[in-house]
Each structure stands twice: as structure tokens, then as C-alpha cells.
Design a protein around this motif. Structure first.
Motif, PDB file in Angstrom:
ATOM      1  N   ARG A 100      68.812   1.026 -31.231  1.00  0.00           N
ATOM      2  CA  ARG A 100      68.540   2.439 -30.977  1.00  0.00           C
ATOM      3  C   ARG A 100      68.155   3.212 -32.229  1.00  0.00           C
ATOM      4  NH1 ARG A 100      73.091   3.908 -26.333  1.00  0.00           N
ATOM      5  NH2 ARG A 100      72.619   2.101 -25.013  1.00  0.00           N
ATOM      6  N   MET A 101      68.570   2.727 -33.392  1.00  0.00           N
ATOM      7  CA  MET A 101      68.242   3.427 -34.633  1.00  0.00           C
ATOM      8  C   MET A 101      67.134   2.734 -35.421  1.00  0.00           C
ATOM      9  SD  MET A 101      70.300   5.857 -34.233  1.00  0.00           S
ATOM     10  CE  MET A 101      69.943   6.700 -35.758  1.00  0.00           C
ATOM     11  N   GLY A 102      66.749   1.529 -34.993  1.00  0.00           N
ATOM     12  CA  GLY A 102      65.741   0.792 -35.748  1.00  0.00           C
ATOM     13  C   GLY A 102      66.255   0.307 -37.083  1.00  0.00           C
ATOM     14  N   LEU A 103      67.564   0.093 -37.177  1.00  0.00           N
ATOM     15  CA  LEU A 103      68.174  -0.276 -38.452  1.00  0.00           C
ATOM     16  C   LEU A 103      67.623  -1.589 -38.989  1.00  0.00           C
ATOM     17  CD1 LEU A 103      71.862   0.213 -39.413  1.00  0.00           C
ATOM     18  CD2 LEU A 103      70.817  -2.002 -39.840  1.00  0.00           C
ATOM     19  N   LEU A 104      67.300  -2.532 -38.101  1.00  0.00           N
ATOM     20  CA  LEU A 104      66.793  -3.835 -38.526  1.00  0.00           C
ATOM     21  C   LEU A 104      65.291  -3.975 -38.292  1.00  0.00           C
ATOM     22  CD1 LEU A 104      69.687  -6.160 -37.265  1.00  0.00           C
ATOM     23  CD2 LEU A 104      69.343  -5.189 -39.546  1.00  0.00           C
ATOM     24  N   ASP A 105      64.629  -2.871 -37.973  1.00  0.00           N
ATOM     25  CA  ASP A 105      63.179  -2.897 -37.787  1.00  0.00           C
ATOM     26  C   ASP A 105      62.492  -3.103 -39.140  1.00  0.00           C
ATOM     27  OD1 ASP A 105      60.772  -2.085 -35.912  1.00  0.00           O
ATOM     28  OD2 ASP A 105      60.514  -0.968 -37.786  1.00  0.00           O
ATOM     29  N   HIS A 106      61.596  -4.075 -39.219  1.00  0.00           N
ATOM     30  CA  HIS A 106      60.989  -4.436 -40.503  1.00  0.00           C
ATOM     31  C   HIS A 106      60.207  -3.280 -41.123  1.00  0.00           C
ATOM     32  CE1 HIS A 106      61.185  -9.118 -40.110  1.00  0.00           C
ATOM     33  NE2 HIS A 106      62.346  -8.532 -39.956  1.00  0.00           N
ATOM     34  N   ARG A 107      59.516  -2.515 -40.300  1.00  0.00           N
ATOM     35  CA  ARG A 107      58.751  -1.394 -40.845  1.00  0.00           C
ATOM     36  C   ARG A 107      59.686  -0.338 -41.428  1.00  0.00           C
ATOM     37  NH1 ARG A 107      53.939   1.201 -37.429  1.00  0.00           N
ATOM     38  NH2 ARG A 107      53.112  -0.857 -37.996  1.00  0.00           N
ATOM     39  N   ASN A 108      60.761  -0.039 -40.726  1.00  0.00           N
ATOM     40  CA  ASN A 108      61.724   0.941 -41.235  1.00  0.00           C
ATOM     41  C   ASN A 108      62.366   0.457 -42.532  1.00  0.00           C
ATOM     42  OD1 ASN A 108      61.184   2.517 -39.004  1.00  0.00           O
ATOM     43  ND2 ASN A 108      62.981   1.845 -37.852  1.00  0.00           N
ATOM     44  N   ILE A 109      62.722  -0.822 -42.561  1.00  0.00           N
ATOM     45  CA  ILE A 109      63.322  -1.387 -43.773  1.00  0.00           C
ATOM     46  C   ILE A 109      62.345  -1.287 -44.940  1.00  0.00           C
ATOM     47  CG2 ILE A 109      64.158  -3.511 -44.855  1.00  0.00           C
ATOM     48  CD1 ILE A 109      65.161  -4.351 -42.055  1.00  0.00           C
ATOM     49  N   GLY A 110      61.089  -1.636 -44.682  1.00  0.00           N
ATOM     50  CA  GLY A 110      60.081  -1.567 -45.739  1.00  0.00           C
ATOM     51  C   GLY A 110      59.898  -0.156 -46.265  1.00  0.00           C
ATOM     52  N   ASP A 111      59.911   0.826 -45.361  1.00  0.00           N
ATOM     53  CA  ASP A 111      59.766   2.225 -45.782  1.00  0.00           C
ATOM     54  C   ASP A 111      60.912   2.643 -46.703  1.00  0.00           C
ATOM     55  OD1 ASP A 111      57.467   2.448 -44.308  1.00  0.00           O
ATOM     56  OD2 ASP A 111      58.405   3.483 -42.611  1.00  0.00           O
ATOM     57  N   ILE A 112      62.130   2.314 -46.304  1.00  0.00           N
ATOM     58  CA  ILE A 112      63.303   2.721 -47.086  1.00  0.00           C
ATOM     59  C   ILE A 112      63.308   2.030 -48.446  1.00  0.00           C
ATOM     60  CG2 ILE A 112      65.830   2.653 -47.189  1.00  0.00           C
ATOM     61  CD1 ILE A 112      65.755   2.864 -44.078  1.00  0.00           C
ATOM     62  N   MET A 113      63.046   0.727 -48.451  1.00  0.00           N
ATOM     63  CA  MET A 113      63.016  -0.013 -49.712  1.00  0.00           C
ATOM     64  C   MET A 113      61.917   0.518 -50.632  1.00  0.00           C
ATOM     65  SD  MET A 113      65.354  -2.257 -50.145  1.00  0.00           S
ATOM     66  CE  MET A 113      66.418  -3.528 -49.463  1.00  0.00           C
ATOM     67  N   ALA A 114      60.767   0.847 -50.049  1.00  0.00           N
ATOM     68  CA  ALA A 114      59.655   1.360 -50.853  1.00  0.00           C
ATOM     69  C   ALA A 114      60.022   2.686 -51.512  1.00  0.00           C
ATOM     70  CB  ALA A 114      58.414   1.522 -49.980  1.00  0.00           C
ATOM     71  N   VAL A 115      60.637   3.573 -50.744  1.00  0.00           N
ATOM     72  CA  VAL A 115      61.004   4.884 -51.285  1.00  0.00           C
ATOM     73  C   VAL A 115      62.046   4.733 -52.396  1.00  0.00           C
ATOM     74  CG1 VAL A 115      62.096   7.093 -50.753  1.00  0.00           C
ATOM     75  CG2 VAL A 115      60.416   6.125 -49.179  1.00  0.00           C
ATOM     76  N   LEU A 116      63.059   3.915 -52.160  1.00  0.00           N
ATOM     77  CA  LEU A 116      64.081   3.707 -53.189  1.00  0.00           C
ATOM     78  C   LEU A 116      63.471   3.077 -54.441  1.00  0.00           C
ATOM     79  CD1 LEU A 116      67.078   2.410 -51.015  1.00  0.00           C
ATOM     80  CD2 LEU A 116      66.883   4.634 -52.146  1.00  0.00           C
ATOM     81  N   GLY A 117      62.534   2.160 -54.250  1.00  0.00           N
ATOM     82  CA  GLY A 117      61.882   1.530 -55.396  1.00  0.00           C
ATOM     83  C   GLY A 117      61.058   2.520 -56.207  1.00  0.00           C
ATOM     84  N   VAL A 118      60.343   3.413 -55.524  1.00  0.00           N
ATOM     85  CA  VAL A 118      59.546   4.434 -56.215  1.00  0.00           C
ATOM     86  C   VAL A 118      60.452   5.379 -56.996  1.00  0.00           C
ATOM     87  CG1 VAL A 118      58.099   6.470 -55.831  1.00  0.00           C
ATOM     88  CG2 VAL A 118      57.563   4.333 -54.668  1.00  0.00           C
ATOM     89  N   VAL A 119      61.561   5.774 -56.397  1.00  0.00           N
ATOM     90  CA  VAL A 119      62.499   6.673 -57.081  1.00  0.00           C
ATOM     91  C   VAL A 119      63.104   5.986 -58.302  1.00  0.00           C
ATOM     92  CG1 VAL A 119      64.714   7.863 -56.873  1.00  0.00           C
ATOM     93  CG2 VAL A 119      63.034   8.032 -55.031  1.00  0.00           C
ATOM     94  N   GLU A 120      63.480   4.726 -58.146  1.00  0.00           N
ATOM     95  CA  GLU A 120      64.046   3.976 -59.277  1.00  0.00           C
ATOM     96  C   GLU A 120      63.057   3.928 -60.441  1.00  0.00           C
ATOM     97  OE1 GLU A 120      65.124  -0.629 -60.490  1.00  0.00           O
ATOM     98  OE2 GLU A 120      65.039  -0.086 -58.366  1.00  0.00           O
ATOM     99  N   GLN A 121      61.794   3.629 -60.140  1.00  0.00           N
ATOM    100  CA  GLN A 121      60.785   3.541 -61.190  1.00  0.00           C
ATOM    101  C   GLN A 121      60.534   4.900 -61.835  1.00  0.00           C
ATOM    102  OE1 GLN A 121      59.684   0.747 -62.266  1.00  0.00           O
ATOM    103  NE2 GLN A 121      58.159   1.497 -63.726  1.00  0.00           N
ATOM    104  N   ALA A 122      60.524   5.955 -61.024  1.00  0.00           N
ATOM    105  CA  ALA A 122      60.286   7.298 -61.558  1.00  0.00           C
ATOM    106  C   ALA A 122      61.416   7.733 -62.488  1.00  0.00           C
ATOM    107  CB  ALA A 122      60.129   8.294 -60.412  1.00  0.00           C
ATOM    108  N   LEU A 123      62.639   7.336 -62.173  1.00  0.00           N
ATOM    109  CA  LEU A 123      63.761   7.662 -63.052  1.00  0.00           C
ATOM    110  C   LEU A 123      63.643   6.946 -64.393  1.00  0.00           C
ATOM    111  CD1 LEU A 123      66.698   7.631 -60.478  1.00  0.00           C
ATOM    112  CD2 LEU A 123      66.022   9.577 -61.896  1.00  0.00           C
ATOM    113  N   LYS A 124      63.026   5.770 -64.385  1.00  0.00           N
ATOM    114  CA  LYS A 124      62.835   5.026 -65.632  1.00  0.00           C
ATOM    115  C   LYS A 124      61.717   5.622 -66.479  1.00  0.00           C
ATOM    116  CE  LYS A 124      64.308   0.410 -64.075  1.00  0.00           C
ATOM    117  NZ  LYS A 124      63.836  -0.976 -63.795  1.00  0.00           N
ATOM    118  N   THR A 125      60.605   5.953 -65.832  1.00  0.00           N
ATOM    119  CA  THR A 125      59.394   6.320 -66.570  1.00  0.00           C
ATOM    120  C   THR A 125      59.148   7.821 -66.664  1.00  0.00           C
ATOM    121  OG1 THR A 125      58.010   6.204 -64.578  1.00  0.00           O
ATOM    122  CG2 THR A 125      58.343   4.153 -65.823  1.00  0.00           C
TER     123      THR A 125
END
Length: 211
Positions: A100-125
């Protein structure tokens, strides 16, 4: 601070790995993981406070990093709660959350991981974030509900069921986790700005007459 985001990404990956699985020992270490990350965040209190007194060329000031740190506390709390529920909530209800929440949906997972990765890189650079990101994540979850015609039942009998109440806690924790990631993106864009701007222009589609 970027290391904290990386740890949160690792905890999110751990949650996905053990959610709905019969062997759920990983979820039992949720409290230890959450406490460990909370201690790491607390250790940043001093350095962040000192930024108020120091001249720095960094795009991050003390107020911004305090906001980021507060949001990281929230992310840690919500992930810790979900990890705990992954070891205590019956599999049937975990499957309900996933569907019901799409917690294990691959597209949703990819979106969340992508956003966290961008934020992590921005904090570094200190580089600006891309203008177009798969956010707000909460809105995308609502769109997932519409596409899959998701309905969450609620009745007096269900509320009396302890496991159903814990199911509701899991749904709330997941939505709060997504909302905190959305807030993190807004804070980062407010501090660093945006890059890779996409210009949207209306093109006159009327045919031209050649004389």
C-alpha cells in the motif's frame, strides 16, 4: 554531516533488506543503530555551534547545519522505528505496508536513494542541487496510491487489533521519513541554490505559411 547521510542510506537499505522477511534478526539491532547515529549527531553540536564564531568560506552556516542536523535526527528516529517494526510486526501486516505504501517498489527505492545520494554529495562539495529531483517524495507516494487504487481500511474492530495499530504506526513512520527527506532537500536548496535549470517554454505549434 555527509557521513551521517551515508549512514542513514545504509540504515534505509537495511530496512528494505529485512522488511517482510522471515529471518528478521537485523531489525533487532534497530535500537543500537539508532542510538549510535544519534551519538554521532550529538558529537557535531560543538563544531556546528563554533561556525557562528568563525569566518568561513563554506556555503553552510551554523543555522543551516543545525537545520540539517535536526532533520537527520528525525530521519534516524523514523528509520529506527521502522527497523524495529520489521522484527516485531507480523509478516502479513508488513506485506500490507509494502503493497500500500510502495515501500519495496523499485522506482520508489531508486528515487529515495538518488535524493539521499545527491544530498550527501552536496554536503561534501557545497555544489547546488539539481533543479529537477524526484521530489516531493510524499506527493509521489500519493500518486502511487492513485495509480494502484490503494485504500487503507479503518474501523472500530481494526483499531482494537494491536497489530493493526502497529501497522498504522509503520505507515505513519514511513510517511514522516519521506516528509523529512523532502524537508532536507528544501533546506539544502535554500543554502546552495539549484543547478541544471530546465527552461520550459511554450512553443508556438501553429504551422507557418511559406510564400
Amino acid at each position: 554531516m555527509s557521513n551521517v547521510i551515508r549512514s542513514l542510506s545504509d540504515h534505509y537499505a537495511l530496512l528494505l533488506s529485512c522488511w517482510g522477511q522471515p529471518q528478521r534478526e537485523e531489525g533487532l539491532v534497530a535500537e543500537r543503530l539508532a542510538l549510535g547515529l544519534a551519538e554521532s549527531l550529538s558529537a557535531l553540536d560543538g563544531p556546528v555551534a563554533l561556525l557562528r564564531l568563525e569566518f568561513s568560506s563554506s556555503p553552510f552556516d551554523s543555522a543551516t547545519l543545525t537545520q540539517v542536523k535536526t532533520i537527520c535526527y528525525e530521519l534516524n528516529r523514523h528509520l529506527g522505528r521502522l527497523l524495529y517494526l520489521s522484527s516485531s510486526l507480523p509478516e502479513h501486516f508488513q506485506s500490507m505496508v509494502a503493497r500500500r505504501m510502495g515501500l519495496l517498489d523499485h522506482r520508489n527505492i531508486g528515487d529515495i536513494m538518488a535524493v539521499l545520494g545527491v544530498v550527501e554529495q552536496a554536503l561534501k562539495t557545497g555544489d547546488p542541487l539539481p533543479e529537477v529531483l524526484p521530489t516531493p517524495l510524499v506527493k509521489r507516494t500519493c500518486e502511487f496510491w492513485q495509480v494502484h487504487q490503494v485504500e487503507i481500511e479503518l474501523s472500530t474492530d481494526l483499531i482494537r487489533d494491536e497489530n493493526y495499530r502497529r501497522f498504522c504506526v509503520a505507515v505513519t513512520a514511513y510517511l514522516m521519513f519521506l516528509s523529512a527527506v523532502d524537508d532536507l532537500v528544501l533546506v539544502m536548496k535554500g543554502a546552495l541554490g539549484e543547478s541544471h535549470i530546465v527552461r520550459r517554454r511554450l512553443v508556438d505549434a501553429q504551422p507557418r505559411c511559406l510564400v
